[in-house]
Design an enzyme around this catalytic site. Structure first.
Site, PDB file in Angstrom:
ATOM      1  N   HIS A 116      14.039  -1.218  24.941  1.00  0.00           N
ATOM      2  CA  HIS A 116      14.142  -1.375  26.176  1.00  0.00           C
ATOM      3  C   HIS A 116      14.871  -0.053  26.813  1.00  0.00           C
ATOM      4  O   HIS A 116      14.902   0.409  28.001  1.00  0.00           O
ATOM      5  CB  HIS A 116      14.605  -2.567  26.873  1.00  0.00           C
ATOM      6  N   ASP A 146      12.890  -5.640  20.004  1.00  0.00           N
ATOM      7  CA  ASP A 146      13.551  -4.738  21.076  1.00  0.00           C
ATOM      8  C   ASP A 146      14.603  -3.618  20.186  1.00  0.00           C
ATOM      9  O   ASP A 146      15.506  -3.422  20.597  1.00  0.00           O
ATOM     10  CB  ASP A 146      14.667  -5.607  22.229  1.00  0.00           C
ATOM     11  N   GLY A 220      24.576  -0.366  29.510  1.00  0.00           N
ATOM     12  CA  GLY A 220      24.918   0.988  28.907  1.00  0.00           C
ATOM     13  C   GLY A 220      25.233   1.142  27.476  1.00  0.00           C
ATOM     14  O   GLY A 220      25.059   1.667  26.657  1.00  0.00           O
ATOM     15  N   ASN A 221      25.621  -0.477  27.379  1.00  0.00           N
ATOM     16  CA  ASN A 221      25.934  -0.817  25.589  1.00  0.00           C
ATOM     17  C   ASN A 221      24.937  -1.076  25.053  1.00  0.00           C
ATOM     18  O   ASN A 221      24.901  -1.047  23.744  1.00  0.00           O
ATOM     19  CB  ASN A 221      26.957  -1.844  25.814  1.00  0.00           C
ATOM     20  N   SER A 222      23.587  -1.195  25.638  1.00  0.00           N
ATOM     21  CA  SER A 222      22.628  -1.757  25.071  1.00  0.00           C
ATOM     22  C   SER A 222      22.110  -0.506  23.791  1.00  0.00           C
ATOM     23  O   SER A 222      22.048   0.813  24.130  1.00  0.00           O
ATOM     24  CB  SER A 222      21.111  -1.939  25.915  1.00  0.00           C
ATOM     25  N   LEU A 277       6.015 -18.461   6.235  1.00  0.00           N
ATOM     26  CA  LEU A 277       5.906 -19.510   5.335  1.00  0.00           C
ATOM     27  C   LEU A 277       4.481 -20.037   5.528  1.00  0.00           C
ATOM     28  O   LEU A 277       4.018 -20.207   4.331  1.00  0.00           O
ATOM     29  CB  LEU A 277       6.980 -20.466   5.557  1.00  0.00           C
ATOM     30  N   GLY A 278       3.743 -20.165   6.627  1.00  0.00           N
ATOM     31  CA  GLY A 278       2.611 -20.518   6.639  1.00  0.00           C
ATOM     32  C   GLY A 278       2.727 -22.112   6.982  1.00  0.00           C
ATOM     33  O   GLY A 278       1.986 -23.092   6.655  1.00  0.00           O
TER      34      GLY A 278
END
Length: 462
Positions: A116, A146, A220-222, A277-278
């Site tokens: 993002h 993300d 801004g830390n993202s 795993l299914g």
């Protein structure tokens, strides 16, 4: 004179008595008080002074602050200036600038950040802690986790942060969040790990498994780094939950093992390879507990098995409760999805299950999760095994895994098998991609499918 002589004799006599008494008492054994056997004590561990026990963050901060960068995202949109441009497109170009953080993970300039942070970018700039500015190239992204991967070039080796093992982190462990909140470069905040395997998307069908921390994280830390006190990368700061939009006491990071696996897949395959795993999972409720004789309240309940999957071949059965993966405890679905998020198709995972009161450990070979989002229809589909098609009496089709919008979710289409789109036969998700890409976007979409009751139906999406 006689009076003075008398005082001298008295003083001499008193001194002699005092000295003699002292010598007498010195020879006696000293009295000590030992606790009686009936006394009760609280055990106490004392290992050092408070200064010795305090945690020093300076080394970790010094190791990491130069490898966390400021990412600037420049997007260009066109603003219509009249009614004709509004309906026909065009208009005055307008640049918009967003910013976030990123982490250099190799000396040759690979940078990991959030999807993002760089979404819809026309131009990407990266600024290092020493104020050097670089043009960045987008290598690849994975919106579901993300995570995005960038690359910058420099003749010299760049500072970087090595990956740590996020599976081994502990609740209460000290961590540092390093990033660029509010365009304030090189900011370090400290906190502890508040929780593991936190799922913020439990209601939208896209489960995540975040590290929760109380280290201050803001806009801004993202894309910035979450590191341990050794300066190892254990997470990518991604989100906060707040009514104000600012930090209110907890934040969330993508575990480093998951982030590392995503970027390695992007570099090797160009996309993310997901191993599953299914199984179909369910909640342990009183009815389920009574039916299968389950007494535990922790674990992941196996509500169904995909025919021909790794779980099926390994012997996992409906009604089992998954308790561990490779020895790591599984208390809820986020624990399972988070651990499998660091694995690839064909990896072998030791699955410990509880069955009829007995514990079994089974080696499961993960199968590849192949899905495609039909955004125009609001549905996600995946390939279905030949065994499942035969069981449903079909020769071809793809199965709907989830709805992508609330409007479509109300129709409860999960589990239906799409056999045709616009009267063209659908064998796998590649057919779905081809048909959706080549269709006339102005015409309705005709979808033929078998519902969960076995009836053939047709929907027309306009």
């Amino acid at each position: 004179m006689k009076q003075t002589f008398r005082l001298f004799l008295v003083a001499l006599f008193a001194g002699a008595i005092t000295l003699g008494g002292y010598k007498y008492l010195e020879g006696e054994e000293r009295i000590s008080f030992a606790p009686q056997e009936t006394s009760k004590f609280i055990p106490t561990t004392y290992l050092g002074t408070a200064a010795e026990m305090s945690t020093d963050f300076t080394e970790a901060a010094e190791k990491t602050v130069h490898a966390v960068v400021h990412v600037k995202n420049i997007t260009v949109s066109r603003q219509p200036t009249n009614i004709f441009e509004f309906f026909q497109g065009g208009g005055q170009p307008r640049a918009m600038v967003g910013s976030g953080s990123g982490v250099i993970i190799s000396p040759d300039g690979y940078i990991i950040t959030n999807n993002h942070v760089i979404a819809n970018a026309s131009n990407l700039e990266v600024t290092l802690n020493n104020n050097k500015v670089y043009k960045a190239k987008l290598i690849g992204t994975d919106p579901s986790t993300d995570i995005a991967l960038l690359k910058i070039d420099d003749d010299e080796e760049l500072p970087f942060i090595p990956f740590g093992d996020s599976n081994n982190i502990k609740i209460g462990e000290w961590v540092l969040a390093v990033g660029n909140p509010f365009n304030l470069t090189s900011t370090v905040t400290a906190g502890i790990i508040s929780a593991k395997a936190r799922d913020l998307n439990q209601f939208d069908g896209n489960p995540q498994s975040f590290i929760q921390t109380d280290a201050a994280v803001n806009r801004g830390n993202s894309g910035g780094a979450l590191v341990n006190t050794r300066g190892e990368l254990i997470g990518i700061n991604t989100a906060i939950t707040s009514e104000t939009g600012s930090f209110v006491g907890y934040s969330f990071a993508v575990p480093s093992n998951n982030a590392r696996k995503v970027i390695e897949d992007i570099l090797e395959y160009g996309n993310v390879q997901r191993g599953i795993l299914g199984i179909q999972v369910g909640n342990i409720n009183p009815q389920i507990a009574e039916k299968y004789g389950i007494t535990d309240t922790e674990g992941v309940f196996v509500g169904g098995i995909e025919k021909g999957s790794g779980a099926d071949k390994a012997g996992i059965k409906e009604g089992d409760v998954i308790k561990q993966l490779d020895g790591f405890k599984v208390s809820k679905f986020a624990d399972l999805s988070g651990y499998l998020g660091s694995k690839r198709p064909n990896d072998i995972v030791e699955v410990t299950v509880l069955r009829n009161g007995n514990v079994k450990t089974l080696a499961v070979k993960l199968i590849k999760l192949e899905t495609f989002s039909m955004d125009d229809l609001g549905l996600e589909v995946k390939n279905i095994t030949a065994e499942e098609l035969k069981e449903r009496g079909l020769k071809n089709g793809v199965i709907v895994t989830r709805a992508l919008t609330p409007e479509i979710a109300q129709y409860k289409l999960e589990g239906i098998i799409i056999t045709k789109i616009n009267d063209e036969t659908v064998k796998d998700i590649d057919d779905v991609k081809r048909i959706m890409m080549n269709r006339n976007t102005r015409t309705p979409i005709k979808m033929t499918f078998m519902d969960t009751a076995g009836s053939i139906n047709t929907f027309i999406f306009r």
